[in-house]
Each structure stands twice: as C-alpha cells, then as structure tokens.
Design an enzyme around this catalytic site. Structure first.
Site, PDB file in Angstrom:
ATOM      1  N   ASP A   1      40.415  32.057 -20.526  1.00 42.27           N
ATOM      2  CA  ASP A   1      41.861  31.968 -20.265  1.00 42.27           C
ATOM      3  C   ASP A   1      42.433  30.598 -20.615  1.00 42.27           C
ATOM      4  O   ASP A   1      43.637  30.375 -20.480  1.00 42.27           O
ATOM      5  CB  ASP A   1      42.138  32.253 -18.782  1.00 42.27           C
TER       6      ASP A   1
ATOM      7  N   LYS B   1      43.998  39.719 -25.348  1.00 39.17           N
ATOM      8  CA  LYS B   1      44.605  39.253 -24.096  1.00 39.17           C
ATOM      9  C   LYS B   1      46.059  39.730 -24.018  1.00 39.17           C
ATOM     10  O   LYS B   1      46.451  40.616 -24.757  1.00 39.17           O
ATOM     11  CB  LYS B   1      44.480  37.727 -24.011  1.00 39.17           C
TER      12      LYS B   1
HETATM   13  C1  S3P Z   1      39.773  38.302 -15.438  1.00 38.95           C
HETATM   14  C2  S3P Z   1      38.906  38.372 -16.471  1.00 38.95           C
HETATM   15  C3  S3P Z   1      39.147  37.784 -17.794  1.00 38.95           C
HETATM   16  C4  S3P Z   1      40.421  36.982 -17.855  1.00 38.95           C
HETATM   17  C5  S3P Z   1      41.524  37.538 -17.013  1.00 38.95           C
HETATM   18  C6  S3P Z   1      41.078  37.661 -15.579  1.00 38.95           C
HETATM   19  C7  S3P Z   1      39.383  38.883 -14.155  1.00 38.95           C
HETATM   20  O1  S3P Z   1      39.158  38.838 -18.710  1.00 38.95           O
HETATM   21  O2  S3P Z   1      40.858  36.830 -19.185  1.00 38.95           O
HETATM   22  O3  S3P Z   1      42.655  36.707 -17.070  1.00 38.95           O
HETATM   23  O4  S3P Z   1      39.979  38.525 -13.125  1.00 38.95           O
HETATM   24  O5  S3P Z   1      38.471  39.707 -14.149  1.00 38.95           O
HETATM   25  P1  S3P Z   1      37.795  39.355 -19.384  1.00 38.95           P
HETATM   26  O6  S3P Z   1      36.676  38.897 -18.529  1.00 38.95           O
HETATM   27  O7  S3P Z   1      37.909  40.826 -19.430  1.00 38.95           O
HETATM   28  O8  S3P Z   1      37.736  38.712 -20.725  1.00 38.95           O
END
Ligand code: S3P
Length: 450
Positions: A333, A360
């Site tokens: 992120d 994203k």
């Molecule tokens: C998150 C996982 C991440 C991240 C998102 C929050 C979470 O995505 O980008 O903002 O809380 O599980 P990914 O792990 O699917 O890449």
C-alpha cells in the site's frame, strides 16, 4: 455521516498550495488501522456475544463494512462519546440473507473478506460497489471458495456485482489446500473466514507472507490457526474449523499506512519536524519507514507498548535506492507515497515486481508513473518494474484524476508541497475511504509554525 461523526471534505488541492512555504511542525493524529478495523467488525459479526471495538477507523470503507454486518444480522451499538462500538454478532454460518444487495462502496478488503465469510455460511448475499471496486478482480477468491462448496452468480468478467450462495445452503464447507499464486492478505483471509465452518483443517499457501491480522485476531478469539514460513519465504497458514468464535474486544492502534502520508509530507517540506503517536507496531507495516531511513530520511521509531510506537520525522534530502521484488508485499500500500518521496529525492529509485499494483483501487502502476511524468519527473517502466529519477525540482502544474483511489489522491496532494506549481487533484473525496481528516491534519501542522 459515518460511524461517530459527520465528515465532509474541503475542496482542497489548490488551496493547500498556498501553505507551501510553511514547514510542518507538531504532532499529528492518525486514524485507526483500516485492515484491523475491517476485521474487527467482521469478526464481531461472526462471534456470539458482544465484541467491543476501540480506536476503530471512522471512514467510508469501515462504515460500509459495518452496514454490511448489520444487513447480515449484527446489532451495532455506537457510543459517540467514548468512541466505542459494540457489536452483537450472529455466530458463524447463520447470517441473514438480505433482500437487497449490499453496497460496499470502495472497500476491497470489506468485500473480499465478507464474501469469504458468507461462502462458509447458509446465506445468499449479493455484493456490489463503486466504479473502482466493480473493476477489481474477484476470480482470485471465487476460485478457491468454489472448491470449498460455495456457489456464485457473476458476470463473465467475474467482477462485482456478485451473488454468493454459501456452501452450507445445501451442503457443507469443504476444507481445502490452496496454493495462492499471489501473496495477498485478502485472498488468504477470504479462505480463512470460509474455512472457519469447515470440518477439519484448511491450508493456504502464499508465495510471500502478506499481512496477518486475520490470523492474529482470530487466534485471540480461540481459533486454532497457525502459520509457518519456509526458507524460500513461502507462508503456509492452517486453520481448523470451529463451532464458534469466543467473543473478544479489540483496541485498534493508528494506521501506519496513513501515518506514512504525514511522514512523507514532513520529509519533503523544508524545516519540518513531525511526530505521530499510537501507530501500530508491526514490522511488516513499518518496513516503509525503514526504507525511508535507508534513503537518508531522519526518522525515529520508538516502541511505546507491545503493539504501538511513535514515529518522529524531520525534513531530509532523500537519496534513492534499489528495492528488491521480495519487498513488494510488505510495501503493497505504500508505493504511491514512497514514489512521491523518490520523485523529490536524488538519484534513481528502482522498484521491482510491482504487478499487483495494477489491481488496487486504481491501476497504481499507471497512476503513479503517468502522474509523475505529467508533473515533470522522469519515470521509466519495464514490465512490472519502475524507475523514478529523483529531481530536486519537480515542475508540477498538472492535473491528476484520482480515479476513486485515496492513496493516489493523497500522494499527489503531497507532491504540491514540493513542486514549483501546484498539482490539481480531481477526486479528493476518495480520501474519505481511509483518512477523512487528511487535509485538516496537514493544515493543523502548518498552523503550528505561526
Ligand atoms: C489488505 C490487504 C492488501 C492491501 C489492502 C488491505 C487487507 O491487499 O492492499 O489495502 O486488509 O487485507 P492484498 O493483500 O490483497 O494485496
């Protein structure tokens, strides 16, 4: 209107530029961690008894997850004075099947985790979202959840709107062994939540360890869940099905990913010194601050409790570095804000293996590279790798369309603090999903100097 207060956003990007010459000084308040807030609500829904949540993020994403929990049968009590939420859950597998589809706004985490939870239940639920969420891939969770016995109705593209028919509608939840092609906390968590109602152990493997709040928070509720990492960084999580979640309470620290925006603002603005307190202490999420320190950023992290720290940063001239693709998962992120820091630094920043950024809230690979180029920064891209050539003179003067992506909006607003001409951001409302007080927080720091 969100959970505790009415939030409105000032029309800002251009106004912010007028404050440019002032340093940022003082202490900034950062809202609760988004990942943990979403999970606390979802776990509250799946528990029997009461879950008390303190420090929850009061933002659009969490609001929609909370509304979804209510639609699925949870009773929510909001104490505005104490800023606590009490959720009375319905237990595992017995959710209400709402007559109307559930709107999830922009929240990928809320949606994917709830789809997982419903997949292991006897409910039938339709989820839909805003334009950005409706374009995000869902096949990554549909495929394993189908193997667990859930059924789905969706468009050819396997995107929202999606109807989930829980595995227990007509049968049982099957425990599976699943190798995820990508390291993703959302995929992993969707499978874990479905696996809670399976008889036996569900195993998920991911090529690199993603954030683990689902595992940690469920363990607190008595779930048998374990993980191990191989020498090749493969993370294997095993979760045993259970009949209920022991209800427990959560105290949520502030979000390191939101704190990053304040820290980067400080690092790129002359004369600044800023402190952020009560930040979630988690090595993975703090990695970005270690990288910025490696780049010459004057940053101090002080641990203040078992799971919190305070971070102090000062204006610094950053020197760009090479990042390895193994570092991507921990920084998933953080690339938008990190790219802004790199653009204002010296030398070449090389970031590899950024393919996941394309999935994203917007295609961040594209939004970052094109936005920086439009601002006069040289950016080279090769497949999933990106090179940013830092320049101590960013021209700016361009317009960025945030495309419903809070982190793109915040990042390019920050660049106005450094660029010669302001950058106009269209779509600042997206910031409401994670950091509604972003502008007023920065503004308050500006005022400290007067
Ligand atoms: C998150 C996982 C991440 C991240 C998102 C929050 C979470 O995505 O980008 O903002 O809380 O599980 P990914 O792990 O699917 O890449």
């Amino acid at each position: 209107m969100y959970i505790f207060k009415k939030i409105s956003l000032e029309p800002f990007a251009l106004n912010d530029f007028k404050l440019k010459k002032n340093s940022l000084l003082g202490e900034a308040k950062v809202p609760g961690d988004k990942s943990m807030s979403q999970r606390a609500v979802i776990i509250g829904l799946a528990s029997i008894g009461q879950t008390v949540i303190k420090g929850i993020l009061d933002s659009e994403d969490v609001y929609y997850t909370l509304k979804a929990a209510e639609a699925l049968g949870a009773k929510v009590d909001i104490n505005k004075n104490k800023k606590t939420l009490t959720i009375k859950g319905v237990g595992l597998g017995n959710f209400k099947s709402p007559k109307k589809p559930i709107y999830m706004g922009n929240s990928g985490t809320g949606t994917r985790l709830l789809i997982g939870l419903v997949a292991g239940s006897n409910a039938t639920v339709t989820f839909y979202g805003d334009e950005s969420l409706s374009n995000r891939p869902m096949d990554r969770i549909i495929n394993p959840l189908k193997k667990m016995g859930a059924n789905f109705v969706f468009s050819e593209e396997k995107k929202l709107p999606i109807t989930v028919i829980g595995a227990r509608k007509k049968g049982i939840t099957m425990p599976i062994k699943y190798k995820s092609p990508v390291a993703s906390a959302q995929i992993k968590s969707a499978i874990i939540f479905a696996g809670l109602t399976a008889r036996g152990a569900t195993e998920i493997q991911e090529p690199n360890k993603s954030r683990n709040y689902t595992e940690v928070m469920l363990k607190k509720c008595g779930v048998e869940i374990n993980s191990k990492i191989s020498k090749k960084y493969i993370n294997t999580v095993t979760v045993n099905g259970t009949s209920y979640l022991k209800n427990c309470s959560f105290n949520i620290p502030s979000d390191p990913s939101s704190a990053l925006f304040i820290v980067v603002a400080c690092l790129i603005t002359k004369g600044s010194k800023v402190k952020v307190k009560n930040i979630l202490y988690d090595n993975m999420r703090l990695k970005v601050f270690k990288i910025l320190t490696k780049m010459g950023g004057m940053i101090k992290i002080n641990k203040t409790s078992i799971d919190t720290c305070e971070i102090t940063a000062r204006y610094s001239v950053l020197k760009n570095i090479n990042l390895h693709k193994n570092e991507t998962t921990a920084l998933i992120d953080e690339f938008p804000a990190l790219s802004i820091a790199a653009a204002c630094g010296k030398g070449k920043m090389i970031m590899r293996g950024l393919g996941e950024l394309r999935y994203k809230e917007s295609d961040r690979f594209k939004s970052i590279s094109e936005g920086l180029r439009d601002a006069g920064v040289q950016v080279n891209t090769f497949n999933d790798d990106m090179e940013i050539i830092g320049t101590r003179k960013v021209l700016g003067g361009n317009t960025i369309f945030a495309q419903n992506d809070h982190r793109i909006a915040m990042s390019f607003n920050l660049l106005s603090l450094f660029s010669e001409k302001p950058i106009r951001v269209i779509g600042n409302e997206s910031i409401m999903t994670s950091f509604p007080d972003f502008f007023s927080t920065l503004k308050l720091l500006k005022k400290w100097i007067r």
